[in-house]
Design a protein around this motif. Structure first.
Motif, short mmCIF file in Angstrom:
data_model
loop_
_atom_site.label_atom_id
_atom_site.label_comp_id
_atom_site.label_asym_id
_atom_site.label_seq_id
_atom_site.Cartn_x
_atom_site.Cartn_y
_atom_site.Cartn_z
N THR A 8 -10.55 -20.27 13.33
CA THR A 8 -9.17 -19.80 13.15
C THR A 8 -9.11 -18.79 12.01
O THR A 8 -8.23 -18.84 11.16
CB THR A 8 -8.21 -20.98 12.87
OG1 THR A 8 -8.70 -21.71 11.74
CG2 THR A 8 -8.12 -21.90 14.07
N SER A 13 -6.64 -16.69 14.51
CA SER A 13 -5.26 -16.97 14.10
C SER A 13 -4.28 -15.99 14.71
O SER A 13 -3.13 -16.34 15.00
CB SER A 13 -5.15 -16.94 12.56
OG SER A 13 -5.48 -15.67 12.04
N ASP A 17 -1.24 -17.53 16.75
CA ASP A 17 0.13 -17.19 16.35
C ASP A 17 0.89 -16.50 17.48
O ASP A 17 2.05 -16.80 17.74
CB ASP A 17 0.11 -16.26 15.12
CG ASP A 17 -0.16 -17.00 13.82
OD1 ASP A 17 0.14 -18.20 13.73
OD2 ASP A 17 -0.68 -16.36 12.88
N LEU A 43 -2.23 -23.23 9.40
CA LEU A 43 -1.63 -22.92 10.71
C LEU A 43 -0.75 -24.06 11.20
O LEU A 43 0.31 -23.83 11.78
CB LEU A 43 -2.74 -22.65 11.73
CG LEU A 43 -3.45 -21.30 11.61
CD1 LEU A 43 -4.70 -21.28 12.50
CD2 LEU A 43 -2.51 -20.16 11.99
#
Length: 276
Positions: A8, A13, A17, A43
């Motif tokens: 991540t 990420s 996201d 996260l």
């Protein structure tokens, strides 16, 4: 559908996201693990309900699709760790260019796809470059492209062109922003204009130019000819750019290909490719 993320960092990420923000996935559908646990925990704080896994095997065991988002030379270690936990119905999606589909199909029994994402997916734009292994079915492809279609334009390419395609779709935002940064710096230094104001103008210009090229029917040369009136200011500045940048883009491509070939050779050795 449950989706796993092994890694991540920067691009992992971005995907995570974007999928959540777009509504394509709920946090509860995602299982994630990372070598540095703090990154996953951050996260999870941003997306309550996201499943934080203590290790990669836990991520694999809970997922239908697994995005493998680690650096090329970390792949073999992760593959050796998870290979006995994967089954033939699962799909593993690699997001790095030097690791080849053949490397993964020879090492794993699951279905293999390769996708090169872009930071532009944070605004639900840009191309995601898609390549598919021999075990991927039309149904699998549709599933992958529906998921990616929520944050990007899925575009299938031949794996042999992954490097040059990535230069534009994935590396391109960094190259273009570097050009704009230098231009903005010069404008501020020479004229004293407010940096935020001129940066905003540059951003809107870039957005509009992209729309002209994708929606307006223009080619790059068309735009140059339309804007640069013979003998005018733009034409004179373009002449300077042509002289100053002569050969630069050939060098840029040679540089990215050189690094790619270096990493590919290392991956061949790691995966025991007899050609290495």
């Amino acid at each position: 559908m449950k989706v796993g993320f092994i890694g991540t960092g920067s691009m992992g990420s971005v995907l995570l996201d974007a999928f959540i923000t777009s509504g394509a996935l709920l946090p509860e559908q995602i299982f994630a693990s990372n070598r540095t646990a703090d990154k996953v925990n951050l996260l999870a704080q941003r997306h309550p309900g996201l499943n934080v896994c203590s290790n990669n095997i836990e991520t694999v065991s809970n997922s239908d699709i697994i995005f493998l988002c680690v650096k090329p030379l970390q792949y073999k270690v992760v593959i050796d760790e998870i290979k006995d936990k994967l089954n033939q119905d699962q799909i593993l999606v690699s997001i790095t260019s030097p690791v080849q589909i053949r490397h993964l199909e020879e090492a794993l029994i699951c279905k293999i796809a390769k996708v090169i994402p872009s930071i532009t997916h944070l605004t639900f734009s840009g191309d995601s470059l898609c390549m598919y292994g021999t075990r991927i079915t039309p149904k699998d492809r549709l599933l992958i492209e529906q998921l990616l279609g929520s944050i990007s334009k899925p575009t299938e390419i031949d794996e042999s062109y992954v490097r040059i395609s990535s230069d534009f779709s994935s590396c391109g935002p960094a190259f273009i922003s570097f050009f704009l940064e230098q231009w903005v710096n010069a404008a501020v230094e020479i004229t004293g204009i407010n940096r935020e104001e001129i940066t905003a103008l540059a951003g809107e210009m870039l957005l509009g130019t992209g729309k002209l090229l994708t929606e307006g029917g223009f080619k790059p040369l068309d735009l140059q000819e339309r804007v640069a009136v013979p003998g005018g200011i733009t034409a004179k500045a373009l002449s300077l750019l042509k002289q100053s940048l002569d050969g630069v883009f050939h060098q840029l491509i040679a540089t990215t290909y050189g690094k790619y070939d270096e990493d590919l050779q290392k991956c061949d050795i790691l995966f025991g490719d007899p050609k290495a």
